[in-house]
Design an enzyme around this catalytic site. Structure first.
Site, PDB file in Angstrom:
ATOM      1  N   TYR A  33      -9.126   2.841  -5.301  1.00  0.00           N
ATOM      2  CA  TYR A  33      -8.165   3.909  -5.570  1.00  0.00           C
ATOM      3  C   TYR A  33      -8.057   4.376  -7.018  1.00  0.00           C
ATOM      4  O   TYR A  33      -7.384   5.353  -7.289  1.00  0.00           O
ATOM      5  CB  TYR A  33      -6.779   3.465  -5.075  1.00  0.00           C
ATOM      6  CG  TYR A  33      -6.770   3.175  -3.593  1.00  0.00           C
ATOM      7  CD1 TYR A  33      -7.031   4.179  -2.666  1.00  0.00           C
ATOM      8  CD2 TYR A  33      -6.550   1.889  -3.104  1.00  0.00           C
ATOM      9  CE1 TYR A  33      -7.048   3.923  -1.305  1.00  0.00           C
ATOM     10  CE2 TYR A  33      -6.556   1.621  -1.737  1.00  0.00           C
ATOM     11  CZ  TYR A  33      -6.809   2.645  -0.855  1.00  0.00           C
ATOM     12  OH  TYR A  33      -6.829   2.379   0.492  1.00  0.00           O
ATOM     13  N   ARG A  52     -12.028   2.908  10.665  1.00  0.00           N
ATOM     14  CA  ARG A  52     -13.120   2.682   9.719  1.00  0.00           C
ATOM     15  C   ARG A  52     -13.419   1.185   9.686  1.00  0.00           C
ATOM     16  O   ARG A  52     -12.519   0.371   9.471  1.00  0.00           O
ATOM     17  CB  ARG A  52     -12.723   3.152   8.320  1.00  0.00           C
ATOM     18  CG  ARG A  52     -13.901   3.266   7.344  1.00  0.00           C
ATOM     19  CD  ARG A  52     -13.456   3.341   5.897  1.00  0.00           C
ATOM     20  NE  ARG A  52     -12.939   2.053   5.461  1.00  0.00           N
ATOM     21  CZ  ARG A  52     -11.708   1.870   4.965  1.00  0.00           C
ATOM     22  NH1 ARG A  52     -10.862   2.880   4.866  1.00  0.00           N
ATOM     23  NH2 ARG A  52     -11.310   0.669   4.588  1.00  0.00           N
ATOM     24  N   GLU A  78     -13.797  -6.198   8.758  1.00  0.00           N
ATOM     25  CA  GLU A  78     -12.565  -5.795   9.447  1.00  0.00           C
ATOM     26  C   GLU A  78     -12.668  -4.352   9.919  1.00  0.00           C
ATOM     27  O   GLU A  78     -13.520  -3.594   9.464  1.00  0.00           O
ATOM     28  CB  GLU A  78     -11.348  -5.952   8.527  1.00  0.00           C
ATOM     29  CG  GLU A  78     -11.386  -5.098   7.282  1.00  0.00           C
ATOM     30  CD  GLU A  78     -10.144  -5.284   6.417  1.00  0.00           C
ATOM     31  OE1 GLU A  78      -9.080  -4.777   6.800  1.00  0.00           O
ATOM     32  OE2 GLU A  78     -10.249  -5.918   5.353  1.00  0.00           O
ATOM     33  N   SER A 102      -6.388  -2.663   2.350  1.00  0.00           N
ATOM     34  CA  SER A 102      -6.799  -2.166   1.025  1.00  0.00           C
ATOM     35  C   SER A 102      -7.200  -3.266   0.047  1.00  0.00           C
ATOM     36  O   SER A 102      -7.029  -3.125  -1.155  1.00  0.00           O
ATOM     37  CB  SER A 102      -5.692  -1.297   0.398  1.00  0.00           C
ATOM     38  OG  SER A 102      -5.574  -0.096   1.094  1.00  0.00           O
ATOM     39  N   GLY A 124      -7.289   5.525   4.741  1.00  0.00           N
ATOM     40  CA  GLY A 124      -6.664   6.465   3.812  1.00  0.00           C
ATOM     41  C   GLY A 124      -7.248   7.867   3.876  1.00  0.00           C
ATOM     42  O   GLY A 124      -8.387   8.078   4.310  1.00  0.00           O
ATOM     43  N   ASN A 144     -10.216  -0.957  10.277  1.00  0.00           N
ATOM     44  CA  ASN A 144      -8.954  -0.359   9.824  1.00  0.00           C
ATOM     45  C   ASN A 144      -8.539   0.764  10.766  1.00  0.00           C
ATOM     46  O   ASN A 144      -9.316   1.695  10.992  1.00  0.00           O
ATOM     47  CB  ASN A 144      -9.127   0.217   8.414  1.00  0.00           C
ATOM     48  CG  ASN A 144      -9.612  -0.832   7.441  1.00  0.00           C
ATOM     49  OD1 ASN A 144      -8.837  -1.602   6.918  1.00  0.00           O
ATOM     50  ND2 ASN A 144     -10.926  -0.883   7.215  1.00  0.00           N
ATOM     51  N   GLU A 157       0.826  -1.213   0.000  1.00  0.00           N
ATOM     52  CA  GLU A 157       0.000   0.000   0.000  1.00  0.00           C
ATOM     53  C   GLU A 157       0.860   1.264   0.000  1.00  0.00           C
ATOM     54  O   GLU A 157       0.368   2.352   0.330  1.00  0.00           O
ATOM     55  CB  GLU A 157      -0.928   0.003   1.213  1.00  0.00           C
ATOM     56  CG  GLU A 157      -1.925  -1.141   1.230  1.00  0.00           C
ATOM     57  CD  GLU A 157      -2.700  -1.189   2.521  1.00  0.00           C
ATOM     58  OE1 GLU A 157      -3.608  -0.362   2.701  1.00  0.00           O
ATOM     59  OE2 GLU A 157      -2.398  -2.048   3.370  1.00  0.00           O
ATOM     60  N   ASP A 200     -15.529  -2.024   8.043  1.00  0.00           N
ATOM     61  CA  ASP A 200     -16.116  -2.413   6.759  1.00  0.00           C
ATOM     62  C   ASP A 200     -17.136  -3.534   6.965  1.00  0.00           C
ATOM     63  O   ASP A 200     -16.810  -4.556   7.579  1.00  0.00           O
ATOM     64  CB  ASP A 200     -15.015  -2.886   5.807  1.00  0.00           C
ATOM     65  CG  ASP A 200     -13.930  -1.833   5.600  1.00  0.00           C
ATOM     66  OD1 ASP A 200     -14.148  -0.674   5.993  1.00  0.00           O
ATOM     67  OD2 ASP A 200     -12.876  -2.176   5.039  1.00  0.00           O
TER      68      ASP A 200
END
Length: 306
Positions: A213, A253, A267, A149, A273, A269, A14, A255
């Site tokens: 991305y 964050r 998961e 990611s 980002g 995070n 990443e 998900d």
């Protein structure tokens, strides 16, 4: 003058996302003339430059392995310098999908069923297929235990599961997880409070690295999420519960997949980002929190002994 030491780049898959995050954040920070900012790669010179610069705060904008898994956090703790985001244990637990899922299950948070697979074992394909079919059914998701990611994540059927598993041999151990169809919903937590939620509708098979991305992937970002107020409260509270269980700090964050009126936590995070396409800044904007204020709040939480 406040001295800010930005850690960016690194050695994970990443790396480019970390550099984009740092570029976005730096562009905002330089508007403040009271900041003295240094951007640093976590290379062999990193500690020397850290000691020489003597920062007030380290803004950790690394993503993935070595930057998000407790490794660099342990160095910053030893150096006794205030740093942003989660601490050593929290980062390592959240990054390890096996350990974090165990914590979720123990605390009655719904997460997809999974099995840890080691490449040390001799794989009998026939009995393996039988096991996976009886435990999960197809399709299944195969992924590394400690990447972010959606790096090297594959949705597999009977025909391609072995070819995809072979691609992950470098990891030694991986997760095989029951595939949950449904809607992609993500929830951000900021300073121990619910920031908000966003839904993602990827044009691709799922919300993978390209969908996240690459602007050409044309993933739809939907705010507000079209669910009931009761459902929004439920998923937001699950994210806050996960944040607290993992002892996350600053921003996180989580998900989710929403299927058959159930929220499955995939998961959490600890260093989401902050690029132009990133979700946390977008959720913050919807809540009338500017990018400048978001960065400020993350920096205000910087500390050691987390």
């Amino acid at each position: 003058m406040k001295k800010i030491f930005i850690l960016a780049g690194g050695y994970s898959k990443e790396r480019e996302i970390s550099l984009k995050t740092a570029k976005s954040v730096h562009k905002e920070l330089i508007k403040n003339t009271n900041y003295n900012i240094k951007i640093q790669e976590p290379n062999g010179e990193f500690i020397k430059h850290l000691r020489k610069f003597k920062p007030d705060v380290v803004l950790n904008l690394l993503h993935g392995r070595y930057g998000e898994d407790g490794y660099v956090q342990s160095i910053l703790e030893i150096e006794k310098v205030n740093y942003t985001h989660s601490g050593v244990l929290s980062s390592s637990l959240a990054m390890d999908k096996d350990l974090s899922k165990r914590i979720f299950i123990k605390n009655k948070i719904l997460t997809p069923k999974y099995k840890k697979f080691s490449f040390k074992k001799i794989l009998n394909q026939k009995s393996f297929l039988k096991l996976i079919n009886s435990k999960f059914g197809f399709p299944v998701v195969v992924k590394p235990i400690n990447e972010g990611s959606s790096v090297n994540v594959f949705i597999c059927n009977r025909k391609n599961i072995f070819s995809n598993i072979k691609k992950l041999r470098e990891y030694g151990e991986i997760l095989i997880e029951k595939y949950i169809p449904g809607r992609e919903i993500q929830v951000a937590i900021l300073s121990e409070k619910i920031l908000g939620a966003i839904e993602l509708k990827p044009k691709r098979k799922f919300y993978d690295f390209q969908a996240k991305y690459n602007p050409k992937a044309k993933t739809q970002h939907i705010i507000p999420v079209d669910i009931t107020k009761k459902q929004l409260t439920k998923v937001s509270n699950i994210a806050l519960k996960a944040h607290k269980l993992l002892n996350c700090r600053g921003v996180s964050r989580s998900d989710f997949r929403f299927h058959n009126n159930k929220f499955y936590l995939l998961e959490t995070n600890t260093q989401p980002g902050m690029t132009s396409l990133s979700l946390v800044p977008e959720i913050a904007r919807y809540k009338n929190i500017t990018f400048k204020t978001l960065i400020k709040k993350i920096m205000e939480d910087a500390s050691i002994n987390k």
